[in-house]
Design an enzyme around this catalytic site. Structure first.
Site, short mmCIF file in Angstrom:
data_model
loop_
_atom_site.label_atom_id
_atom_site.label_comp_id
_atom_site.label_asym_id
_atom_site.label_seq_id
_atom_site.Cartn_x
_atom_site.Cartn_y
_atom_site.Cartn_z
N GLY A 10 0.83 -1.21 0.00
CA GLY A 10 0.00 0.00 0.00
C GLY A 10 0.86 1.26 0.00
N ASP A 61 7.77 5.44 8.48
CA ASP A 61 7.06 4.93 9.64
C ASP A 61 5.89 5.87 9.91
OD1 ASP A 61 7.01 2.77 11.48
OD2 ASP A 61 7.37 4.20 13.07
N TYR A 175 -5.60 1.51 8.99
CA TYR A 175 -6.70 2.23 9.66
C TYR A 175 -7.55 3.06 8.70
CZ TYR A 175 -4.28 1.13 14.06
OH TYR A 175 -3.69 0.48 15.13
N ASP A 176 -7.26 3.00 7.40
CA ASP A 176 -7.96 3.87 6.45
C ASP A 176 -9.49 3.84 6.56
OD1 ASP A 176 -5.69 5.02 5.43
OD2 ASP A 176 -5.60 3.78 3.63
N LYS A 194 -6.07 10.22 -1.90
CA LYS A 194 -5.48 10.09 -0.56
C LYS A 194 -4.14 10.84 -0.51
CE LYS A 194 -3.68 6.79 2.82
NZ LYS A 194 -3.33 5.41 3.17
N HIS A 199 -0.94 12.29 5.22
CA HIS A 199 0.32 12.40 5.95
C HIS A 199 1.49 11.93 5.08
CE1 HIS A 199 -1.52 8.54 6.21
NE2 HIS A 199 -0.60 7.98 6.95
N ARG A 200 1.31 10.76 4.41
CA ARG A 200 2.40 10.22 3.59
C ARG A 200 2.62 11.09 2.36
NH1 ARG A 200 0.80 5.73 3.82
NH2 ARG A 200 2.15 5.21 5.57
P1 IMP Z 1 4.13 1.14 9.70
O1 IMP Z 1 4.48 2.54 9.34
O2 IMP Z 1 4.17 0.26 8.49
O3 IMP Z 1 4.93 0.62 10.85
O4 IMP Z 1 2.61 1.16 10.12
C1 IMP Z 1 2.19 1.40 11.43
C2 IMP Z 1 0.71 1.14 11.52
O5 IMP Z 1 0.00 2.22 10.97
C3 IMP Z 1 0.21 -0.12 10.82
O6 IMP Z 1 -0.83 -0.65 11.62
C4 IMP Z 1 -0.33 0.39 9.51
O7 IMP Z 1 -1.37 -0.40 9.00
C5 IMP Z 1 -0.82 1.77 9.92
N1 IMP Z 1 -0.70 2.73 8.83
C6 IMP Z 1 0.46 3.25 8.34
N2 IMP Z 1 0.19 4.10 7.35
C7 IMP Z 1 -1.15 4.12 7.22
C8 IMP Z 1 -2.03 4.79 6.33
O8 IMP Z 1 -1.63 5.55 5.44
N3 IMP Z 1 -3.34 4.53 6.50
C9 IMP Z 1 -3.82 3.69 7.45
N4 IMP Z 1 -3.06 3.03 8.29
C10 IMP Z 1 -1.72 3.24 8.17
#
Ligand code: IMP
Length: 216
Positions: A10, A61, A175-176, A194, A199-200
């Site tokens: 994703g 992250d 969490y989308d 999106k 944020h990303r």
């Molecule tokens: P990580 O950055 O891959 O360690 O993700 C940390 C947590 O945040 C995980 O549970 C991901 O599913 C969630 N997460 C990270 N980025 C997003 C996003 O853009 N949308 C929804 N959930 C996210």
């Protein structure tokens, strides 16, 4: 060539819009440190990824921060998603009337070289082992805790406010479905929509602009 080190497809889909053909995704699964800031986790990941790949890398992250829960789950979002699951997090937030939230993302870049001063922070590894969880510190060897920690890492951050709602939508990841921004959940948006507000997307836009200058 820039390498986006992640196991999350994703994230790669979202990054391609900003980085196009200049980036190759690398599926490298390392154990993340536990720390109370995304910055520390991302910086450590970038150093490990750079040691593994040997070429310029970014890692990202991200986390969900509930304002009225002092930012919980924040850097522990992944653990909470795996244990509670997003639907229960959503129910908890709504039951406690704690639905004001934000997503935060930190992109960490490392190519083994130092950086010019700029508005974006550089992590120099000065914290060394301090942010590592006690268990991690106890089991890590000297090499793991110290080697490579002085390699500078450039950090780019992005955040977006939103509201926790009942799950809606089929797209996105994590969490989308429970994160609504301006009346639409992130899971109801396509990657382009999106990215435009996420944020990303915000962190990637800052990184892409800076990276152009670095490689020009
Ligand atoms: P990580 O950055 O891959 O360690 O993700 C940390 C947590 O945040 C995980 O549970 C991901 O599913 C969630 N997460 C990270 N980025 C997003 C996003 O853009 N949308 C929804 N959930 C996210």
């Amino acid at each position: 060539m820039l390498h986006y080190v992640t196991t999350n497809e994703g994230k790669v889909r979202e990054a391609e819009e900003y980085l196009g053909d200049d980036v190759a995704s690398v599926d490298y699964d390392y154990t993340e440190i536990q720390a109370d800031s995304l910055e520390a986790v991302a910086a450590d990941g970038a150093r490990r990824a750079y040691e593994h790949v040997g070429e310029p890398v970014i890692v990202d992250d991200a986390g969900l921060y509930l304002d009225d829960f002092d930012g919980f789950p924040g850097p522990y979002s992944s653990y909470v998603e795996d244990t509670l699951g997003i639907e229960r997090v959503g129910r908890l937030a709504r039951r406690e009337d704690a639905t004001s939230a934000r997503f935060r993302c930190v992109i960490a870049y490392c190519d083994g070289e130092p950086f010019e001063a700029s508005p974006e922070p550089v992590d120099t590894g000065e914290r060394r082992g301090q942010d590592l969880a006690a268990d991690d510190r106890a089991t890590a060897t000297t090499d793991e805790t110290v080697q490579g920690r002085d390699v500078p890492v450039k950090l780019f951050t992005g955040a977006v406010p939103g509201t926790i709602v009942e799950p809606r939508g089929e797209g996105g990841f994590g969490y989308d479905p429970i994160f609504e921004h301006d009346g639409t959940t992130f899971a109801e948006m396509d990657a382009e929509q999106k990215n435009a507000i996420s944020h990303r997307g915000r962190a990637l836009a800052k990184f892409a602009e800076w990276f152009q200058g670095r490689t020009a």
